[in-house]
Scaffold this motif. Structure first.
Motif, PDB file in Angstrom:
ATOM      1  N   ASP A   7      61.071   5.817  37.381  1.00 15.95           N
ATOM      2  CA  ASP A   7      60.706   4.275  36.932  1.00 15.95           C
ATOM      3  C   ASP A   7      61.479   3.222  37.703  1.00 15.95           C
ATOM      4  OD1 ASP A   7      58.675   5.484  35.543  1.00 15.95           O
ATOM      5  OD2 ASP A   7      59.882   5.307  33.611  1.00 15.95           O
ATOM      6  N   VAL A   8      62.490   3.593  38.436  1.00 13.87           N
ATOM      7  CA  VAL A   8      63.284   2.631  38.987  1.00 13.87           C
ATOM      8  C   VAL A   8      62.644   2.117  40.271  1.00 13.87           C
ATOM      9  CG1 VAL A   8      65.705   2.196  40.099  1.00 13.87           C
ATOM     10  CG2 VAL A   8      65.169   3.847  38.063  1.00 13.87           C
ATOM     11  N   ARG A   9      62.669   0.894  40.535  1.00 15.94           N
ATOM     12  CA  ARG A   9      62.092   0.273  42.018  1.00 15.94           C
ATOM     13  C   ARG A   9      63.460  -0.149  42.683  1.00 15.94           C
ATOM     14  NH1 ARG A   9      59.121  -5.010  43.124  1.00 15.94           N
ATOM     15  NH2 ARG A   9      58.407  -4.329  45.418  1.00 15.94           N
ATOM     16  N   PHE A  10      63.435   0.439  43.512  1.00 16.48           N
ATOM     17  CA  PHE A  10      64.800  -0.014  44.603  1.00 16.48           C
ATOM     18  C   PHE A  10      64.264  -1.291  45.665  1.00 16.48           C
ATOM     19  CE2 PHE A  10      66.086   4.089  42.869  1.00 16.48           C
ATOM     20  CZ  PHE A  10      67.355   3.570  42.692  1.00 16.48           C
ATOM     21  N   LEU A  11      64.952  -1.972  45.824  1.00 16.87           N
ATOM     22  CA  LEU A  11      64.662  -3.145  46.720  1.00 16.87           C
ATOM     23  C   LEU A  11      65.654  -3.147  48.026  1.00 16.87           C
ATOM     24  CD1 LEU A  11      64.276  -5.973  44.182  1.00 16.87           C
ATOM     25  CD2 LEU A  11      62.359  -4.812  45.272  1.00 16.87           C
ATOM     26  N   THR A  12      65.134  -3.618  49.004  1.00 16.64           N
ATOM     27  CA  THR A  12      65.852  -3.900  50.365  1.00 16.64           C
ATOM     28  C   THR A  12      66.822  -4.894  50.137  1.00 16.64           C
ATOM     29  OG1 THR A  12      64.538  -5.050  51.616  1.00 16.64           O
ATOM     30  CG2 THR A  12      64.122  -2.581  51.984  1.00 16.64           C
ATOM     31  N   VAL A  13      67.886  -5.139  51.074  1.00 16.97           N
ATOM     32  CA  VAL A  13      68.763  -6.324  50.899  1.00 16.97           C
ATOM     33  C   VAL A  13      67.847  -7.519  51.408  1.00 16.97           C
ATOM     34  CG1 VAL A  13      70.603  -7.677  52.074  1.00 16.97           C
ATOM     35  CG2 VAL A  13      70.742  -5.107  51.297  1.00 16.97           C
ATOM     36  N   ALA A  14      66.959  -7.477  52.225  1.00 10.43           N
ATOM     37  CA  ALA A  14      65.888  -8.386  52.625  1.00 10.43           C
ATOM     38  C   ALA A  14      65.103  -8.935  51.342  1.00 10.43           C
ATOM     39  CB  ALA A  14      65.182  -8.336  53.687  1.00 10.43           C
ATOM     40  N   GLU A  15      64.687  -7.958  50.587  1.00  9.95           N
ATOM     41  CA  GLU A  15      63.813  -8.408  49.349  1.00  9.95           C
ATOM     42  C   GLU A  15      64.686  -8.822  48.403  1.00  9.95           C
ATOM     43  OE1 GLU A  15      60.408  -4.718  49.685  1.00  9.95           O
ATOM     44  OE2 GLU A  15      62.368  -4.246  49.000  1.00  9.95           O
ATOM     45  N   VAL A  16      65.868  -8.521  48.197  1.00 17.11           N
ATOM     46  CA  VAL A  16      66.728  -9.272  47.160  1.00 17.11           C
ATOM     47  C   VAL A  16      67.069 -10.636  47.505  1.00 17.11           C
ATOM     48  CG1 VAL A  16      68.825  -9.053  46.218  1.00 17.11           C
ATOM     49  CG2 VAL A  16      67.550  -6.913  46.419  1.00 17.11           C
ATOM     50  N   ALA A  17      67.459 -10.794  48.715  1.00 17.73           N
ATOM     51  CA  ALA A  17      67.765 -11.980  49.354  1.00 17.73           C
ATOM     52  C   ALA A  17      66.529 -13.322  49.270  1.00 17.73           C
ATOM     53  CB  ALA A  17      68.205 -12.046  50.887  1.00 17.73           C
ATOM     54  N   ASP A  18      65.459 -12.683  49.313  1.00 16.98           N
ATOM     55  CA  ASP A  18      64.199 -13.483  49.319  1.00 16.98           C
ATOM     56  C   ASP A  18      64.017 -13.722  47.587  1.00 16.98           C
ATOM     57  OD1 ASP A  18      61.918 -14.719  50.221  1.00 16.98           O
ATOM     58  OD2 ASP A  18      60.545 -13.163  49.218  1.00 16.98           O
ATOM     59  N   PHE A  45      71.193  -0.421  52.386  1.00 17.13           N
ATOM     60  CA  PHE A  45      71.587  -0.286  50.954  1.00 17.13           C
ATOM     61  C   PHE A  45      70.391  -0.656  50.140  1.00 17.13           C
ATOM     62  CE2 PHE A  45      75.927  -1.557  52.437  1.00 17.13           C
ATOM     63  CZ  PHE A  45      76.582  -0.920  51.391  1.00 17.13           C
ATOM     64  N   ARG A  46      70.110  -0.143  49.054  1.00 17.60           N
ATOM     65  CA  ARG A  46      69.018  -0.229  48.156  1.00 17.60           C
ATOM     66  C   ARG A  46      69.439  -0.799  46.865  1.00 17.60           C
ATOM     67  NH1 ARG A  46      67.194  -0.019  52.424  1.00 17.60           N
ATOM     68  NH2 ARG A  46      65.236   1.048  53.177  1.00 17.60           N
ATOM     69  N   VAL A  47      68.826  -1.971  46.286  1.00 22.75           N
ATOM     70  CA  VAL A  47      69.424  -2.431  44.919  1.00 22.75           C
ATOM     71  C   VAL A  47      68.341  -2.208  43.868  1.00 22.75           C
ATOM     72  CG1 VAL A  47      69.851  -4.637  43.818  1.00 22.75           C
ATOM     73  CG2 VAL A  47      70.458  -4.157  46.157  1.00 22.75           C
ATOM     74  N   PRO A  48      68.714  -1.643  43.015  1.00 19.98           N
ATOM     75  CA  PRO A  48      67.479  -1.650  41.835  1.00 19.98           C
ATOM     76  C   PRO A  48      67.221  -2.977  41.206  1.00 19.98           C
ATOM     77  CG  PRO A  48      69.637  -0.197  41.259  1.00 19.98           C
ATOM     78  CD  PRO A  48      70.009  -1.119  42.360  1.00 19.98           C
ATOM     79  N   GLU A  49      65.869  -2.944  41.225  1.00 22.11           N
ATOM     80  CA  GLU A  49      65.300  -4.216  40.806  1.00 22.11           C
ATOM     81  C   GLU A  49      65.737  -4.681  39.301  1.00 22.11           C
ATOM     82  OE1 GLU A  49      60.624  -6.140  40.886  1.00 22.11           O
ATOM     83  OE2 GLU A  49      60.918  -3.870  40.003  1.00 22.11           O
ATOM     84  N   THR A  50      66.103  -3.885  38.447  1.00 24.08           N
ATOM     85  CA  THR A  50      66.774  -4.157  37.093  1.00 24.08           C
ATOM     86  C   THR A  50      67.972  -4.777  37.272  1.00 24.08           C
ATOM     87  OG1 THR A  50      67.501  -1.968  37.089  1.00 24.08           O
ATOM     88  CG2 THR A  50      65.431  -2.224  36.060  1.00 24.08           C
ATOM     89  N   ALA A  51      68.837  -4.417  38.338  1.00 24.08           N
ATOM     90  CA  ALA A  51      70.092  -5.097  38.679  1.00 24.08           C
ATOM     91  C   ALA A  51      69.955  -6.489  39.034  1.00 24.08           C
ATOM     92  CB  ALA A  51      70.771  -4.317  39.757  1.00 24.08           C
ATOM     93  N   VAL A  52      68.863  -6.848  39.878  1.00 26.71           N
ATOM     94  CA  VAL A  52      68.688  -8.078  40.449  1.00 26.71           C
ATOM     95  C   VAL A  52      68.211  -9.072  39.249  1.00 26.71           C
ATOM     96  CG1 VAL A  52      67.165  -9.581  41.831  1.00 26.71           C
ATOM     97  CG2 VAL A  52      67.817  -7.248  42.742  1.00 26.71           C
ATOM     98  N   ALA A  53      67.409  -8.455  38.281  1.00 26.49           N
ATOM     99  CA  ALA A  53      66.835  -9.133  37.055  1.00 26.49           C
ATOM    100  C   ALA A  53      68.267  -9.499  36.373  1.00 26.49           C
ATOM    101  CB  ALA A  53      65.889  -8.580  36.281  1.00 26.49           C
ATOM    102  N   ALA A  54      69.074  -8.695  36.010  1.00 23.55           N
ATOM    103  CA  ALA A  54      70.254  -8.880  35.220  1.00 23.55           C
ATOM    104  C   ALA A  54      71.175 -10.077  35.787  1.00 23.55           C
ATOM    105  CB  ALA A  54      70.950  -7.514  35.176  1.00 23.55           C
TER     106      ALA A  54
END
Length: 64
Positions: A7-18, A45-54
């Motif tokens: 259920d974890v969605r990972f984002l790229t650095v570019a997606e997180v920056a956007d 690197f891949r960042v969990p979407e939940t971490a970005v939301a937090a």
């Protein structure tokens, strides 16, 4: 965090920056400082979407 990663969605650095409306370098700095959890896959690197939301809910601490 559960051990089930289906259920974890990972984002790229570019997606997180956007999403955060910051530069990719800012995201890399946050990852390296430990402010943003990430997993390294090879050279990227891949960042969990939940971490970005937090981080967005809690705000980014002022580094200056």
């Amino acid at each position: 965090m559960s051990d089930d990663l289906t259920d974890v969605r990972f984002l790229t650095v570019a997606e997180v920056a956007d999403m955060m409306r910051v530069s990719k370098m800012t995201v890399y700095r946050m990852v390296h400082s430990g402010d943003l959890p990430a997993i390294r896959f090879g050279r990227s690197f891949r960042v969990p979407e939940t971490a970005v939301a937090a981080v967005l809910r809690g705000g980014i601490r002022d580094v200056g």
